[in-house]
Design a protein around this motif. Structure first.
Motif, PDB file in Angstrom:
ATOM      1  N   UNK A 107       0.915  -1.122   0.114  1.00 24.13           N
ATOM      2  CA  UNK A 107      -0.088   0.111  -0.045  1.00 24.13           C
ATOM      3  C   UNK A 107       0.774   1.289   0.156  1.00 24.13           C
ATOM      4  N   UNK A 108       2.028   1.314   0.739  1.00 19.37           N
ATOM      5  CA  UNK A 108       2.970   2.284   1.119  1.00 19.37           C
ATOM      6  C   UNK A 108       3.526   2.691  -0.414  1.00 19.37           C
ATOM      7  N   UNK A 109       4.059   1.679  -0.977  1.00 21.49           N
ATOM      8  CA  UNK A 109       4.646   1.922  -2.256  1.00 21.49           C
ATOM      9  C   UNK A 109       3.953   2.834  -3.371  1.00 21.49           C
ATOM     10  N   UNK A 110       2.642   2.140  -3.389  1.00 20.97           N
ATOM     11  CA  UNK A 110       1.950   2.772  -4.617  1.00 20.97           C
ATOM     12  C   UNK A 110       1.404   4.267  -4.119  1.00 20.97           C
ATOM     13  N   UNK A 111       1.080   4.452  -2.543  1.00 19.51           N
ATOM     14  CA  UNK A 111       0.986   5.841  -2.371  1.00 19.51           C
ATOM     15  C   UNK A 111       1.776   6.791  -2.346  1.00 19.51           C
ATOM     16  N   UNK A 112       3.106   6.356  -2.038  1.00 19.66           N
ATOM     17  CA  UNK A 112       4.373   7.119  -2.009  1.00 19.66           C
ATOM     18  C   UNK A 112       4.613   7.622  -3.259  1.00 19.66           C
ATOM     19  N   UNK A 113       4.475   6.600  -4.325  1.00 17.65           N
ATOM     20  CA  UNK A 113       4.770   7.096  -5.686  1.00 17.65           C
ATOM     21  C   UNK A 113       3.674   8.427  -6.106  1.00 17.65           C
ATOM     22  N   UNK A 114       2.701   8.070  -5.631  1.00 15.57           N
ATOM     23  CA  UNK A 114       1.614   9.011  -6.062  1.00 15.57           C
ATOM     24  C   UNK A 114       1.858  10.384  -5.378  1.00 15.57           C
ATOM     25  N   UNK A 115       2.360  10.475  -4.159  1.00 16.34           N
ATOM     26  CA  UNK A 115       2.718  11.644  -3.379  1.00 16.34           C
ATOM     27  C   UNK A 115       3.810  12.328  -3.827  1.00 16.34           C
ATOM     28  N   UNK A 116       5.026  11.522  -4.346  1.00 15.40           N
ATOM     29  CA  UNK A 116       6.227  12.180  -5.067  1.00 15.40           C
ATOM     30  C   UNK A 116       5.798  12.587  -6.453  1.00 15.40           C
ATOM     31  N   UNK A 117       5.024  12.165  -7.064  1.00 17.21           N
ATOM     32  CA  UNK A 117       4.365  12.760  -8.246  1.00 17.21           C
ATOM     33  C   UNK A 117       3.907  14.102  -8.062  1.00 17.21           C
ATOM     34  N   UNK A 118       2.877  14.273  -7.093  1.00 20.96           N
ATOM     35  CA  UNK A 118       2.362  15.491  -6.844  1.00 20.96           C
ATOM     36  C   UNK A 118       3.482  16.526  -6.444  1.00 20.96           C
ATOM     37  N   UNK A 119       4.480  16.315  -5.613  1.00 25.05           N
ATOM     38  CA  UNK A 119       5.529  17.052  -5.369  1.00 25.05           C
ATOM     39  C   UNK A 119       6.451  17.566  -6.453  1.00 25.05           C
TER      40      UNK A 119
END
Ligand code: DC
Length: 225
Positions: A107-119
């Protein structure tokens, strides 16, 4: 101009989201509430009856969920497909579910990728638990925001009562203690103050004092006015 990123970590109820939101507004940055993403998956897991101990099943649920973030009048809203779940994810049982689903590395791997992309796309103030050390290790500003358990429980009770929920102080305090324990003891990215994060303890502060402390530190550190 280079995008600036401000990372704010801390335990539940430290005023992170209110303060981070106000800081983002003041600086003209986008506020990214990463807890809302774990909460959305928690809500979806409750509604679909997905086993919250099964990381693979949660990861499948997440990838088919249509999790979407939109900004309406400058406020972050989270969607499951077309459905705005921004209010529903604040319920106490969803807080617990969010903490449980967030313990799985899939779960974390997927959401972290999403968050980095936003930043990557914009200047952000991003709050969560693992932002300073894991999501944005190169953030321009890093803050660890905390307060005593009693202070945090008092604030959460006020917030929940404003939303119309009937909650007792003891119940909310116990929930916060349990989540603190779980968030700091999980195997993957446990909540910890990063060595290079600036500690701001808002115990005994009014909300305005907390905001002032955070916003002035960001301005000083990121050289923005
Ligand atoms: O900040 P919050 O209370 O909305 O977060 C809900 C849960 O999500 C919290 O118990 C821990 C988890 N979380 C996380 O593991 N990592 C983040 N970056 C943000 C939240």
């Amino acid at each position: 101009m280079k995008n600036i990123s401000v990372a704010i970590d801390g335990p539940s109820g430290a005023g992170k989201s209110t303060i981070a939101k106000a800081a983002a507004k003041e600086l003209g940055f986008t506020y990214v509430d990463t807890g809302a993403m774990y909460r959305t998956l928690g809500l979806a897991a409750i509604e679909s009856g997905t086993d919250m101990d099964d990381g693979e099943a949660l990861s499948r649920l997440l990838s088919g969920l249509g999790l979407n973030i939109k900004y309406i009048d400058g406020t972050q809203h989270v969607f499951i497909g077309e459905r705005d779940v921004s209010d529903g994810i604040r319920r106490p049982e969803v807080s617990m579910a969010a903490s449980r689903v967030s313990a799985h590395h899939q779960v974390r791997t997927a959401l972290v990728a999403f968050q980095r992309d936003m930043a990557k796309r914009q200047s952000v103030v991003m709050d969560g638990r693992d932002i300073c050390m894991h999501v944005l290790p190169d953030a321009d500003v890093k803050i660890y925001l905390t307060a005593s358990v009693d202070d945090r429980a008092r604030r959460r009770v006020e917030q929940l009562r404003e939303m119309g929920a009937e909650v007792s102080f003891d119940e909310v305090r116990a929930d916060i203690e349990k989540r603190d324990y779980d968030d700091t003891h999980r195997e993957v990215s446990p909540l910890r103050q990063a060595p290079d994060a600036h500690l701001i303890d808002t115990t005994g502060f009014t909300l305005e004092q907390g905001m002032d402390a955070v916003i002035s530190y960001i301005k000083e550190k990121a050289h923005v006015l």
